[in-house]
Write an enzyme that holds these catalytic residues in place. Structure first.
Site, short mmCIF file in Angstrom:
data_model
loop_
_atom_site.label_atom_id
_atom_site.label_comp_id
_atom_site.label_asym_id
_atom_site.label_seq_id
_atom_site.Cartn_x
_atom_site.Cartn_y
_atom_site.Cartn_z
N HIS A 37 0.81 -1.20 0.10
CA HIS A 37 0.02 0.10 -0.02
C HIS A 37 0.87 1.36 -0.05
O HIS A 37 0.73 2.32 -0.86
CB HIS A 37 -0.70 0.04 1.22
CG HIS A 37 -2.14 -0.97 1.60
ND1 HIS A 37 -1.90 -1.96 2.26
CD2 HIS A 37 -3.00 -1.18 0.60
CE1 HIS A 37 -2.82 -2.87 2.36
NE2 HIS A 37 -3.67 -2.43 1.17
N GLN A 153 -8.35 -7.46 -11.20
CA GLN A 153 -9.07 -6.25 -10.66
C GLN A 153 -8.47 -4.99 -11.59
O GLN A 153 -8.97 -4.11 -11.95
CB GLN A 153 -8.66 -5.94 -9.21
CG GLN A 153 -8.95 -4.54 -8.78
CD GLN A 153 -8.74 -4.45 -7.10
OE1 GLN A 153 -9.25 -5.01 -6.55
NE2 GLN A 153 -7.60 -3.83 -6.88
N SER A 185 0.25 -8.70 1.63
CA SER A 185 -1.21 -8.83 1.70
C SER A 185 -1.66 -8.50 3.17
O SER A 185 -1.08 -9.08 4.16
CB SER A 185 -1.80 -9.94 1.23
OG SER A 185 -3.18 -10.34 1.56
N ARG A 187 -4.15 -9.97 4.10
CA ARG A 187 -4.51 -11.06 4.77
C ARG A 187 -3.48 -11.92 5.41
O ARG A 187 -3.79 -12.97 5.66
CB ARG A 187 -5.40 -11.82 3.70
CG ARG A 187 -6.83 -11.12 3.53
CD ARG A 187 -7.53 -11.76 2.42
NE ARG A 187 -8.87 -11.20 2.17
CZ ARG A 187 -9.25 -10.49 1.24
NH1 ARG A 187 -8.56 -10.18 0.47
NH2 ARG A 187 -10.93 -10.43 1.49
P1 AMP Z 1 -6.28 -3.73 -0.67
O1 AMP Z 1 -6.22 -2.88 0.47
O2 AMP Z 1 -6.05 -4.98 -0.60
O3 AMP Z 1 -7.56 -3.48 -1.20
O4 AMP Z 1 -5.28 -3.20 -1.74
C1 AMP Z 1 -5.40 -1.86 -2.08
C2 AMP Z 1 -4.55 -1.63 -3.35
O5 AMP Z 1 -3.02 -2.04 -2.97
C3 AMP Z 1 -4.97 -2.54 -4.48
O6 AMP Z 1 -4.65 -1.67 -5.57
C4 AMP Z 1 -3.89 -3.61 -4.46
O7 AMP Z 1 -3.71 -4.13 -5.91
C5 AMP Z 1 -2.78 -3.14 -3.81
N1 AMP Z 1 -1.74 -4.04 -3.35
C6 AMP Z 1 -1.88 -4.83 -2.48
N2 AMP Z 1 -1.09 -5.50 -1.92
C7 AMP Z 1 0.00 -5.33 -2.88
C8 AMP Z 1 1.14 -5.34 -3.02
N3 AMP Z 1 1.86 -6.62 -2.22
N4 AMP Z 1 2.27 -4.81 -3.71
C9 AMP Z 1 1.48 -3.86 -4.51
N5 AMP Z 1 0.21 -3.37 -4.50
C10 AMP Z 1 -0.41 -4.03 -3.58
#
Ligand code: AMP
Length: 282
Positions: A37, A153, A185, A187
Site C-alpha cells: 500500500h 482487478q 497482503s 490477509r
Molecule cells: P487492498 O487494501 O488489499 O484492497 O489493496 C489496495 C491496493 O493495494 C490495491 O490496488 C492492491 O492491488 C494494492 N496492493 C495490495 N497488495 C499489494 C502488494 N503486495 N504490492 C503492491 N500493491 C499491492
C-alpha cells in the site's frame, strides 16, 4: 493530513483541488497498510500535487461466508502511516454513507470477471467495479493507482474506465514482496507460523513456471499441471483454488502461449486465501 468521513465533504475538497489546477492521485485501499500500500502512496506522492487515499472495507465485494467481519483493521496505525507517507486527504467513510439503503446501480465488466477470482468469488468484481467508480466520481483524480497483485482487478478497472469514458489515468504498480518472495497482503496476518513458512512456495512455483515458459514450453495445460505438481510437493498446507494461464488484458484462458500471458493463482492456506501472478513470455 485531513481525515474525511463524509463522501460529500470529500468530493467538495477534491473539486476544490481540481479548481486550483492541481494534479491529484487517488489510492483506493481497504486499509491495514503494508509496504505494498505504502509503495502506491509513495508513487502517488511523487507523481501528483495532492494525494488522496481511501480506506474503506467495501461490503459489496465480499460474498457470503467471506471475511468481511474479520477483515483486519487498525485505523490509528493506518492514519499515522498515511501521514508519514505524505498523504493529503485520508477518506474513511462508513458503509452506510457510501451505500444508500435503496442503492440500485451496479457496474459490471462481466467477460473480464468470468475466470480466476471472478469465478471463485461471483459478486466480487461487481462490488469492486462499483466502489471504484463511486470513489473516482467523488475524488475526480488525475490518476488512480493500483497494485498488480490484483491483476484481474486492474484489468477490469482499466476496461471500465475506458468503456465509461471516465477521465482518469489508471496506473498499475509492481507487486511488493516480503524478503522471501511472499506477496504482501493484509490477509497474511491470518497465517499461522507454519503456513507463513510455507507460503513463499507460491511465488517460487510461479518462477519455475516462468522459467519453463522461457525455455520454450508454450502449452498452457502443461504449465498449469506442472505448477499443480510443484504445489502438491512444496505447499502441503495449501489448497489450490485455481491455477490459470490467461491473456493479460482480456483475462480469457489461452491454450498456447504466443508471446506473453499471465499465470495467476489463488491458494487457500488456513484462514487465508492468497493470490499471486506472474507474466510469462515464450
Ligand atoms: P487492498 O487494501 O488489499 O484492497 O489493496 C489496495 C491496493 O493495494 C490495491 O490496488 C492492491 O492491488 C494494492 N496492493 C495490495 N497488495 C499489494 C502488494 N503486495 N504490492 C503492491 N500493491 C499491492
Amino acid at each position: 493530513m485531513d481525515v474525511t468521513t463524509n463522501p460529500k465533504d470529500f468530493q467538495k475538497q477534491c473539486l476544490s483541488l481540481r479548481g486550483q489546477g492541481l494534479t491529484t492521485a487517488l489510492v483506493p485501499t481497504m486499509g491495514y497498510f503494508h509496504q505494498g500500500h505504502l509503495s502506491l502512496m509513495d508513487y502517488a506522492r511523487e507523481n501528483a500535487d495532492k494525494v488522496m487515499v481511501s480506506l474503506f472495507v467495501n461490503p459489496s465485494q465480499f460474498g457470503p461466508g467471506e471475511d468481511l467481519d474479520k477483515y483486519p483493521h487498525d485505523f490509528e496505525r493506518d492514519a499515522g502511516l498515511a501521514q508519514k507517507h505524505g498523504v493529503d486527504i485520508l477518506f474513511a467513510p462508513q458503509a452506510d454513507s457510501m451505500y444508500e439503503k435503496d442503492h440500485e446501480t451496479w457496474v459490471e465488466v462481466p467477460r473480464l470477471a468470468e475466470h480466476l477470482c471472478g469465478k471463485s468469488r461471483p459478486v466480487h468484481f461487481r462490488g469492486v467495479a462499483t466502489i471504484v467508480t463511486k470513489l473516482l466520481m467523488l475524488a475526480l483524480p488525475t490518476m488512480a493507482v493500483f497494485g498488480k497483485k490484483d491483476w484481474q482487478q486492474l484489468a477490469i478497472i482499466k476496461r471500465m474506465v475506458r468503456d465509461l469514458n471516465i477521465p482518469v489515468r489508471i496506473e498499475g504498480r509492481p507487486i511488493f514482496r516480503e524478503d522471501d518472495g511472499l506477496a504482501m497482503s493484509s490477509r497474511n496476518v491470518y497465517l499461522t507460523e507454519e503456513e507463513r513458512a510455507q507460503a513463499p512456495a507460491i511465488r517460487k512455483g510461479l518462477l519455475k513456471i516462468r522459467d519453463m515458459a522461457a525455455a520454450g514450453e508454450k502449452n498452457a495445460k502443461a504449465l498449469m499441471q506442472s505448477l499443480e505438481k510443484i504445489y502438491a510437493e512444496t505447499l502441503p498446507l495449501g489448497r489450490t483454488d485455481y491455477i490459470n494461464v490467461v491473456d493479460s488484458e482480456s483475462i480469457q484462458p489461452v491454450d498456447e502461449i504466443t508471446g506473453k500471458a499471465l499465470i495467476a493463482v489463488a491458494v487457500f492456506m488456513g484462514k487465508a486465501r492468497l493470490i499471486d501472478n506472474c507474466l510469462i513470455e515464450v
